[in-house]
Design an enzyme around this catalytic site. Sequence first.
Site, PDB file in Angstrom:
ATOM      1  N   CYS A 126      12.280 -62.569   8.770  1.00  0.00           N
ATOM      2  CA  CYS A 126      10.870 -62.592   9.186  1.00  0.00           C
ATOM      3  C   CYS A 126      10.494 -61.479  10.149  1.00  0.00           C
ATOM      4  O   CYS A 126       9.310 -61.183  10.311  1.00  0.00           O
ATOM      5  CB  CYS A 126      10.522 -63.944   9.802  1.00  0.00           C
ATOM      6  SG  CYS A 126      11.276 -64.226  11.414  1.00  0.00           S
ATOM      7  N   CYS A 183      12.374 -61.219  15.488  1.00  0.00           N
ATOM      8  CA  CYS A 183      13.398 -60.903  16.494  1.00  0.00           C
ATOM      9  C   CYS A 183      13.778 -59.426  16.477  1.00  0.00           C
ATOM     10  O   CYS A 183      14.839 -59.052  16.972  1.00  0.00           O
ATOM     11  CB  CYS A 183      14.634 -61.763  16.251  1.00  0.00           C
ATOM     12  SG  CYS A 183      15.442 -61.407  14.677  1.00  0.00           S
ATOM     13  N   GLN A 199      -2.956 -62.308  16.586  1.00  0.00           N
ATOM     14  CA  GLN A 199      -3.687 -63.576  16.708  1.00  0.00           C
ATOM     15  C   GLN A 199      -2.820 -64.558  17.486  1.00  0.00           C
ATOM     16  O   GLN A 199      -2.956 -64.683  18.684  1.00  0.00           O
ATOM     17  CB  GLN A 199      -4.089 -64.112  15.337  1.00  0.00           C
ATOM     18  CG  GLN A 199      -5.231 -63.310  14.704  1.00  0.00           C
ATOM     19  CD  GLN A 199      -5.745 -63.905  13.409  1.00  0.00           C
ATOM     20  OE1 GLN A 199      -5.618 -65.088  13.147  1.00  0.00           O
ATOM     21  NE2 GLN A 199      -6.347 -63.065  12.579  1.00  0.00           N
ATOM     22  N   CYS A 258       4.574 -63.055  16.089  1.00  0.00           N
ATOM     23  CA  CYS A 258       5.216 -61.984  15.325  1.00  0.00           C
ATOM     24  C   CYS A 258       5.019 -60.621  15.981  1.00  0.00           C
ATOM     25  O   CYS A 258       5.671 -59.650  15.601  1.00  0.00           O
ATOM     26  CB  CYS A 258       4.654 -61.940  13.904  1.00  0.00           C
ATOM     27  SG  CYS A 258       2.962 -61.275  13.801  1.00  0.00           S
ATOM     28  N   LEU A 293      35.903 -58.546   7.085  1.00  0.00           N
ATOM     29  CA  LEU A 293      35.383 -57.426   7.853  1.00  0.00           C
ATOM     30  C   LEU A 293      33.898 -57.661   8.080  1.00  0.00           C
ATOM     31  O   LEU A 293      33.174 -58.069   7.162  1.00  0.00           O
ATOM     32  CB  LEU A 293      35.597 -56.104   7.115  1.00  0.00           C
ATOM     33  CG  LEU A 293      36.901 -55.349   7.426  1.00  0.00           C
ATOM     34  CD1 LEU A 293      38.110 -56.188   7.045  1.00  0.00           C
ATOM     35  CD2 LEU A 293      36.943 -54.002   6.718  1.00  0.00           C
ATOM     36  N   GLY A 316      27.295 -55.533   9.391  1.00  0.00           N
ATOM     37  CA  GLY A 316      25.896 -55.895   9.609  1.00  0.00           C
ATOM     38  C   GLY A 316      25.667 -57.377   9.781  1.00  0.00           C
ATOM     39  O   GLY A 316      24.646 -57.805  10.308  1.00  0.00           O
ATOM     40  N   SER A 359      25.833 -53.005   5.260  1.00  0.00           N
ATOM     41  CA  SER A 359      26.636 -51.844   4.875  1.00  0.00           C
ATOM     42  C   SER A 359      26.810 -51.798   3.364  1.00  0.00           C
ATOM     43  O   SER A 359      26.731 -52.829   2.684  1.00  0.00           O
ATOM     44  CB  SER A 359      28.009 -51.906   5.549  1.00  0.00           C
ATOM     45  OG  SER A 359      28.733 -53.021   5.055  1.00  0.00           O
ATOM     46  N   GLU A 394     -11.282 -71.776   8.585  1.00  0.00           N
ATOM     47  CA  GLU A 394     -10.670 -72.264   7.340  1.00  0.00           C
ATOM     48  C   GLU A 394     -11.317 -71.723   6.078  1.00  0.00           C
ATOM     49  O   GLU A 394     -10.683 -71.692   5.025  1.00  0.00           O
ATOM     50  CB  GLU A 394     -10.764 -73.794   7.296  1.00  0.00           C
ATOM     51  CG  GLU A 394     -10.024 -74.491   8.401  1.00  0.00           C
ATOM     52  CD  GLU A 394     -10.276 -75.985   8.359  1.00  0.00           C
ATOM     53  OE1 GLU A 394      -9.400 -76.712   7.866  1.00  0.00           O
ATOM     54  OE2 GLU A 394     -11.358 -76.419   8.800  1.00  0.00           O
TER      55      GLU A 394
END
Length: 1343
Positions: A52, A55, A116, A120, A267, A270, A357, A1274
Site C-alpha cells: 500500500c 510505510c 484528505q 497515506c 538467503l 529484499g 532481488s 457520498e
Amino acid sequence: MPYASRSDELVFFVNGRKVIERNVDPEGTLLTFLRKNLRLTGTKYACGRGGCGACTVMVSKHDSVSKKIRHFSVAACLMPICSLYGAAVTTVEGVGSIKTRLHPVQERIAKSHGTQCGFCTPGMVMSMYTLLRNHPQPSEEQLMEALGGNLCRCTGYRPICESGRTFCLEANSCQQKGKGKCCLDWGEHDSSPLGKKNEICTKLFAKEEFQPLDPTQELIFPPELLRMAENPEKQTLTFCGERVTWISPGTLKDLLELKAKHPEAPLILGNTSLGPGMKSQGHFHPVLLSPARISELSMVTKTSDGLTIGAGCSLAQMQAILAERISELPEEKTQTYRALLKHLRILAGQQIRNMASLGGHVMSRHCYSDLNPILAVGNSTLNLISAEGTRQIPLNEHFLAGLASADVEPEEILESVHIPHSQKWEFVSAFRQAQCQQNALPHVNAGMRVLFKGGTDSIEDLHIAYGGVGTATISAHRFCQQLLGRRWNELMLDEACKLLLDEVSLPGSARGGRVEFKRTLVVSFLFKFYLEVLQELKKLVKLFSASGCSCDGRYSEISEGFLSALEDFPVAIPQGVQTYQSVDPHQPLQDPVGRPIMHLSGLKHATGEAIFCDDIPMVDKELFMALVTSNRAHAKIISIDVSKALEIPGVVDVITAEDIPGTNGTEGDKLLAVDEVICVGQIICAVVAETDVQAKRATEKIKITYEDLEPVIFTIKDAIKHNSFLCPKKKLEQGNIEEAFEKVDQIIEEVHVGGQEHFYMETQRVLVIPKTEDKELDIYVSTQDLAHVQVSVLCFKHPHQQDHLSCKTSGWRFWREDRKASCIRGDCGCGTGHPIRLVLDREDDMLITGGRHPLFGKYKVGFMNNGRIKALDIECFINGGCTLDDSELVTEFLILKLENAYKIHHLRFQGRACMTNLPSNTAFRGFGFPQGALVTESCITAVAAKCGLPPEKIREKNMYKTVDKTIYNQAFNPETLIRCWNECLDKSSFHSRRMQAEEFNKKNYWKKKGIAIIPMKFSVGFAATSYHQAAALVHIYTDGSVLVTHGGSELGQGIHTKMLQVASRELKIPMSYIHICETGTATVPNTIATAASIGADVNGRAVQNACQILLKRLEPIIKKHPEGTWEDWIEAAFEQRISLSATGYFRGYKAFMDWEKGVGDPFPYYVYGAACSEVEIDCLTGAHKKIRTDIIMDACCSLNPAIDIGQIEGSFIQGMGLYTTEELQYSPEGVLYSRSPDEYKIPIITDVPEEFNVSLLPSSHTPLTIYSSKGLGESGMFLGSSVFFAIADAVATVRRERGIAEDFTVQSPATPEWVRMACADRFTDMIPRDDPKTFKPWSIPIA
C-alpha cells in the site's frame, strides 16, 4: 537455535542521526523499529505486506560496484531491521516539519489539496521525495512510476499527481497541449455553460506561491557511513534474537561456508517473498543468511553473447541495466531484454522493485512470476556457486517445477543469471493480464519466443511459457515441438490453439478460480503473439528488400482492423480542469467561505505530525490485545483450550464471553461468540499480553473444538431458498403496475452487484486507558459515531458520563465499522486494570468486518417502442451476513433511492436483507444507492438495446422534467437535475465523441471504445429528524483566540476546516485566530454519526449558532467602540464579566418516513449530478483504459470548492473501483480470500481517467442549508458507474458486431474476466468448459 551467544552492533543512521542497536531482533522490521523504538510515527502501519505504500521511507546506501550513493524508496513494513547495517534511512520527519522548515514536496502536496485523511500522505511524500533526490526535474512517466506503489482511498489521486507535476520538466496544466487550443478557451460560437468567465475559477491553488526545490539543502549521506563503505569490514556480523539468528557474512567465501553449515537457511535480501510468508502463512526460519554485503552478487557482466546480472541486483537495478543495454545494442539482439523491461515497469510498485532481488524472484519460483516465463523462453542460465565450486543449470520448466534433477542443491546459492542476446529472425514477446494495469499479481502471464529459418516464415525454434495457470510456470514443450517447420500463418494458428489448450490444461477447481477466463487468455496471448510476429516479419522483409537481400515475402496479411490488438494501453498522468464559481467580488478578503482553503491538517499530514490513534505514545503498564476468530462458518463451540496460550511468557490473560460482566452485546449480535459461531471471522476470545508479538503468537496456541451445524448459507440464492432473512420486506408502490404491463413490451432480467471492502487505510485500532481512581475509561478511537460507541460500553455496566471518547484523526471510515471492537476493548481495559491497545492487521480487519452489501436484483420493465418506460418492477435482495447490523436501514434507503432521476408512473420496489453465514455487512458510502441505482440504470440500458436507441436518449425521455413527487410522495423540483445533465452533455462534447467512438469501432476489431453518461438524484440525510441535530461549543480566550469544538468526526472530508470557515465568517475574524479541538464526548455529548453527507450541514449550523450567540453578547461593546480591534472587544467583555463561551445547537432538518403507508419526506434535500465517461477495451484480454471523465455536480454555494471537488473525485474513484476492480472472493467454506492489497485491488494512480474534469454547477441556491451549501461526501460514488456503463457500451458494440445477443446478464464489477468472456469470439468458443457438477469451485459468488 541462536547461532552465537552475543550479537554484534547494528550501525545505521536515521534522519542524519546515528543509531547503534546492540540487542536487535532479527524478526523485527524497520517500521516497528521506527515507530516503537524511535517514536517516529509518521511512517504508517497499514498492510504489513508492502502493498500500500503507507510505510514508504527512503534508504540510502553506498553501491560497492558503481561507487555511488543510491537513494531508493522501500516499504518499511517488509525491510528487516538487520539489513540496514551501513545504511542511512530518511523518514517523513527527516524531510521537513511544521515546527522548523517544510520541504517543497510537503508544502505542495498539502497546498495542492492532495491530502484528505492523511494516512497515506507520508508515504506519498517519501515516494516523491526519493524521486526528486534522484531526478530533481523528473519526467511525468517517472512520477507515475514512483507513485505506482502507493494507495490512496480518499483523494482520487488527481491532486496528488498535480502536486508532483509541479516538479516535472514538461509540466503543462492543459490536457489539450499540442492541439492548438486550450480547454478553457471558448470560441465565439461556443456556449460556455458555466456562465461568464469572470464568475468561474479553475485554480485551486497558486503555484507561484510554492517555494522552489533546492537540491543542495538535502541531508547528505553520513560521512561515517561513507568511510565504512569505502573500507568495509570483512568480518561476519551476527544478530541474535529470541527465536531467530541473522548472519551477514562479509565475503563470498564466508557466505558459502555458512550455506554449507546451514543448508536449510534461506538467503534474505529484499524480504518481499519471505516476509509475507512469515507473516501470513506462519513460515519460520531459525537462521537467516544475508548476502547484502557480498559485492560479487551485484556484478553485471556484458559479453558478446549476452548479459550476466548478479543475483543480488534489485529488480529496479535490473530495469536500469536492461534499459541501458537496449540503448547500446541493435534491436535484433535485445528482444528478450525488451520483453523483460515491459514487465518490470508494471511489476509490483516501485518500493518492491527497489527491494526485491533478481535472485530472490527467480528462486521463489512463484507460479505468477512475471519474469521467469520470459527468462525461460529466452534460454537463460543460472550460475550457481557453492564451497565445492560452480556450475550452470538452465532456467527451464524442470527448474521452475522444482524437479530434483534440475534444482539448486541445498548448499548452493544463485550467483547470477545469464540472459543471452536474441538473434536475427528471432522474436520475443511478453504478455500479462491482471485485475488492474499496474501493481497487481497477474491472472495469467506468458513469455513467447520464435526463431525462423533465415529469410522465411518457417519455424525453426519455438518456446512458450505461462504463469498463473498451474502451481508453477508451465512450458508448452510438446506444443512447440509439434509446430517446428510449420509456416507462420492462419492455418498454423488454428491448429496451434487446439494443441496449446490440450497441453496447458487447467482443472475446474484450480487455485485462483477464473478457469475459463484463464483458458481464454492462454490462446488470446498466442494470437497476440502471432500478430506481433507477423508485423515484425513484414518489417524485416521490407528491410531486407531495401538492402537487396532475397527472402520469402509470402506472409499472411494483417487486417487493418486487427492492428490495434498489437498496442498496449499506455500509462498517462491524469490531468483535468476543476471549475467552480468564484466568490462575490464584494466579499471581504478575510471571509474564507467559498474559497479553496487548504485542509486544516494538510501540512501535518504531509510532515507526519498528524496524530492517529496508534500514534499516541505508549502509556505506563500498557498491554496489547489480539483477537481469536472462528474458522468455521456455522458450528457449535465444544471447547476452548487456552492453557498453551497462557504458558507463553508475557501473556496476561485470555478474555472470553464469560469474562464480560455486562450483556455481551445484544441477543442477535454477541460481541464474543457464546456456544455457537455463525460466520468465519466471528470473534471468540481475545489475548492480552505485554507485547503485540506475544499476543499474536498466543492466539495461535488457542485450541477451539467445533461441531459443524447445518444449514450453511453463503449466497443470496441459498438464503432465498431457505427463507433466511434478517428483517421484514420493504416495499414502495405507485400506480397500477399489473395493468400497465398488459399494454407494453416487457424485459425480465437479473443484475448482480458484488460487495465492497471499506479498505480504509488505517485499520481498526483503539487505545483504552482506565482511570482506576474514578472507574473512568478514556477511549481513543477512530470512528464516525462517538456517541454510539459510548452507549455500546453500557454492556460493561459503566455509567455513560464516566467514559470519555476522543476521536483521533481518522484514516477514513466510510461509516461506522468499529462498534464490536470498541466495546470488547473497553471491557478488557477495565477488566485488567491496564491500558490496552489493539491494532488489527489488514488481514484480520478484512476478515472480521463486513463491507458493502452484495446485491441480487430482478427487474421487469414495460416500455413503448419509442423508449418511454410505462412500468417498472424491481426486487432487490442484499447479502446482510449473519446479524442485522445496518442491513434494514440499507434496505430502506436502497428502496427509497431506486428511482434515481426517472419519472415512471407505475412502479413497484421491493427489498429484502438476506441472513447468511458471512460477517455482517454494514453501511458504506452511498448507503445502498450505488448498488440499487445500478439495477435501475441497467434496466434503462436494456430498454435502449431493445428499442435500438442510444441509452442517453432513453434516459432523457424518462427523466423528471417538471416539479413532481417521488414514489414516496416527496415533492421536488428537477430543474437543477436537468441543468446538470445538459451541461454534462455540453462540457463533455458527448455527441461528437459518441460519433468519434463509433468511427473508431468500425476501424478496429480487437479494441473498442464505449461512452456513457449517467444522471443522478442523490438524497442527503437520514430519514429521521433526530439524526439531523448537532451541537457545538465555542470558547473565546482573552488573547482573542477562539477554540471550536463540534460533534462531527474528522475523517479526511475536511469538516474541521469547514467549521473554522463558518466560525471565521460569523465572528468576522481571520481563520488564523481560530483553532479546533478534536471531537470528544466530554465537550460535545450525544453526537450524531458523521454520515449521510450532512456532517458539515448540521454541525456548521451548530457552530454558526454558537458564534451568533457570542457575537450578540459582544454587540453592545462593538457598538460602543466600533473602531476597536477584536482583541480590544474581547478584553472589554472579560472586564465586564460577559461569558465568552457558548454552546450552539441545531435542532435538525425535519424528515420522516411512514413505511406502512409508503409515503413521507425522508430527506432534507437532493444533490444532483451527471457524469460522462469514455473507455477503450481490449477484447482479447478484457483490459480497459479510462480515456476521459467529465463530472458536473450541484454543490450550490460550496463552502470550500477544493474540499468539495476532492470529495467528488475521491468518491468517484472509489465508486469506479466498486464497479470495475474491487472483487471479493469467498471459498466454498465461507473464508474470505481477498484479505490484502495483493488480492483486493482498489484503484491505483494509473486507474484514474487520463482526462478528469470536475465542474461545480454555478448559480445554484438552496435556502435550507448553511450559506446555501450542500453535502457532497457520498453522491459522487454512484457516478463511478459511468465507467461501468461505458465498458458495457463497448462490450455491447462487440456483441452487435459479432452477431451475439446484445442483452447479457449485468454483473458488477466489470472485471477483465467479465469483459473478456462477454466479448465472445472464436477463442472463447474453443476453450473446454467443465460441468459445474463435476468439481468443487475455488470460489463462490455470494451476490
